[in-house]
Design a protein around this motif. Sequence first.
Motif, short mmCIF file in Angstrom:
data_model
loop_
_atom_site.label_atom_id
_atom_site.label_comp_id
_atom_site.label_asym_id
_atom_site.label_seq_id
_atom_site.Cartn_x
_atom_site.Cartn_y
_atom_site.Cartn_z
N CYS A 1 0.74 -1.23 -0.05
CA CYS A 1 -0.02 -0.03 0.33
C CYS A 1 0.92 1.32 -0.30
CB CYS A 1 -0.96 0.00 1.33
SG CYS A 1 0.10 0.24 2.85
N ASP A 2 0.19 2.43 -0.24
CA ASP A 2 1.02 3.66 -0.13
C ASP A 2 0.29 4.44 1.15
OD1 ASP A 2 0.84 2.77 -2.99
OD2 ASP A 2 2.47 4.26 -2.54
N VAL A 3 0.90 5.22 1.77
CA VAL A 3 0.78 6.10 2.68
C VAL A 3 0.73 7.64 2.50
CG1 VAL A 3 0.87 6.80 5.01
CG2 VAL A 3 1.31 4.44 4.53
N ILE A 4 -0.10 8.33 2.54
CA ILE A 4 -0.12 9.61 2.36
C ILE A 4 -0.27 10.51 3.59
CG2 ILE A 4 -1.55 11.66 1.28
CD1 ILE A 4 -1.31 10.36 -1.30
N LYS A 5 0.51 11.28 3.77
CA LYS A 5 0.39 11.92 5.28
C LYS A 5 0.45 13.60 4.90
CE LYS A 5 2.50 11.79 9.75
NZ LYS A 5 3.89 11.78 10.32
N VAL A 6 -0.66 14.38 5.58
CA VAL A 6 -0.61 15.85 5.18
C VAL A 6 -0.27 16.51 6.62
CG1 VAL A 6 -2.57 17.47 5.14
CG2 VAL A 6 -2.24 15.68 3.26
N GLU A 7 0.41 17.79 6.30
CA GLU A 7 0.26 18.54 7.40
C GLU A 7 -0.34 19.90 7.31
OE1 GLU A 7 4.49 18.89 8.95
OE2 GLU A 7 4.11 20.65 9.94
N GLY A 8 -1.23 20.26 8.27
CA GLY A 8 -1.79 21.46 7.92
C GLY A 8 -3.47 21.54 7.81
N ARG A 9 -3.66 22.50 7.04
CA ARG A 9 -5.10 22.67 6.72
C ARG A 9 -5.64 21.89 5.41
NH1 ARG A 9 -8.30 27.23 8.67
NH2 ARG A 9 -9.19 27.41 6.53
N ILE A 10 -6.75 21.29 5.36
CA ILE A 10 -7.42 20.98 4.08
C ILE A 10 -8.57 21.59 4.04
CG2 ILE A 10 -8.03 19.00 2.69
CD1 ILE A 10 -6.68 17.12 4.65
N ASP A 11 -8.42 22.89 3.07
CA ASP A 11 -9.59 23.80 2.72
C ASP A 11 -9.96 23.94 1.24
OD1 ASP A 11 -7.63 25.36 2.20
OD2 ASP A 11 -8.02 26.81 3.66
N SER A 12 -10.73 24.83 1.06
CA SER A 12 -10.89 24.87 -0.69
C SER A 12 -9.55 25.56 -1.45
CB SER A 12 -12.00 25.92 -0.91
OG SER A 12 -13.19 25.66 -0.07
N ALA A 13 -8.50 26.21 -0.39
CA ALA A 13 -7.46 26.19 -1.20
C ALA A 13 -6.61 25.14 -1.73
CB ALA A 13 -6.67 27.41 -0.28
N VAL B 1 -3.33 16.65 10.47
CA VAL B 1 -4.02 17.64 9.71
C VAL B 1 -4.68 18.36 11.01
CG1 VAL B 1 -6.32 17.61 8.46
CG2 VAL B 1 -4.52 15.65 7.88
N SER B 2 -4.68 19.65 10.81
CA SER B 2 -5.30 20.43 11.82
C SER B 2 -6.63 20.96 11.69
CB SER B 2 -4.33 21.86 11.87
OG SER B 2 -4.32 22.41 10.62
N PHE B 3 -7.14 20.82 10.40
CA PHE B 3 -8.43 21.15 9.99
C PHE B 3 -9.00 20.66 8.59
CE2 PHE B 3 -11.23 24.29 7.56
CZ PHE B 3 -12.17 24.56 8.54
N ILE B 4 -10.30 20.23 8.47
CA ILE B 4 -10.57 19.95 7.31
C ILE B 4 -12.09 20.09 7.07
CG2 ILE B 4 -11.62 17.62 8.32
CD1 ILE B 4 -10.57 16.10 5.49
N SER B 5 -12.31 20.79 5.71
CA SER B 5 -13.59 21.42 5.52
C SER B 5 -14.49 20.43 4.63
CB SER B 5 -13.32 22.91 4.63
OG SER B 5 -12.99 22.61 3.37
#
Lengths: 136, 111
Positions: free
Chosen positions: B11-23, B50-54
């Motif tokens: 499998c693959d792992v994706i990691k995100v740091e920060g906000r996931i918003d419309s931008a 992930v600090s935020f998800i919209s």
Amino acid sequence: MKTLTFPGSYSSLVKIGEFVTQAAKSIGFDGFELYKIETAVDEACSNIIEHAYGQENIGDIVVSVVTDLEKITITLTDFGEPFDPKYVKQPDLDADLEVREDHGLGIYMMKQWMDVVIFDTNQEKNVLTLVKYLKD
Amino acid sequence: MEISKTQYKRCDVIKVEGRIDSASAPQLYEEFNKLLEENHFHIVFNMTDVSFISSAGLRVLISTQKNCKRFNRGELVLSNVPENIKAALDLAGFTALFKIFDSEVAAVGNF
């Protein structure tokens, strides 16, 4: 009342979030309650850009914040197309993956996480008022 | 928003740091799509930073899950979901659509 005007672009979302959560923090909102306010404001502003203005960099978003001892009142004004949430379909949150629609979620989250959500539209502007009370 | 990727055998792992918003959501969608184009359909999304998800971010997850599960070829699973984000997933009715693991190791081991 504090008011700031931001360009209607997605890159404004972080700054608008900071402006509003700063005011909310000052009267005692924290943790998950603060997160709910940030979410509602982000969804509202994204809707303004996507639906009222139709795309980024068409017009401004005016953000006003009023706080007192028991609540925060946030007003978001835009000058785009009249927006009536009546015509946004309610998401079916129990739908299977294959038929799950992916719109309408933003307004739903806003309504669930704020105490008051009022859309007011006339020919010149859309005014959205969001209120959240501090729980004791 | 910062995105990092790790490729494992199964499998693959994706990691995100920060906000996931419309931008930032379109950038995340693109990263998931790159994996799908390489026929990698078993994906772990580690949400610990992930600090935020919209709803724009939630839409990316739904669409990626639909694409992964098509023809029973794979699945997108979530790991290390912070409490606020978990509440957003719950509110959106997403917890029925995604397996959620406490750790990345457990999520990777699932495949």
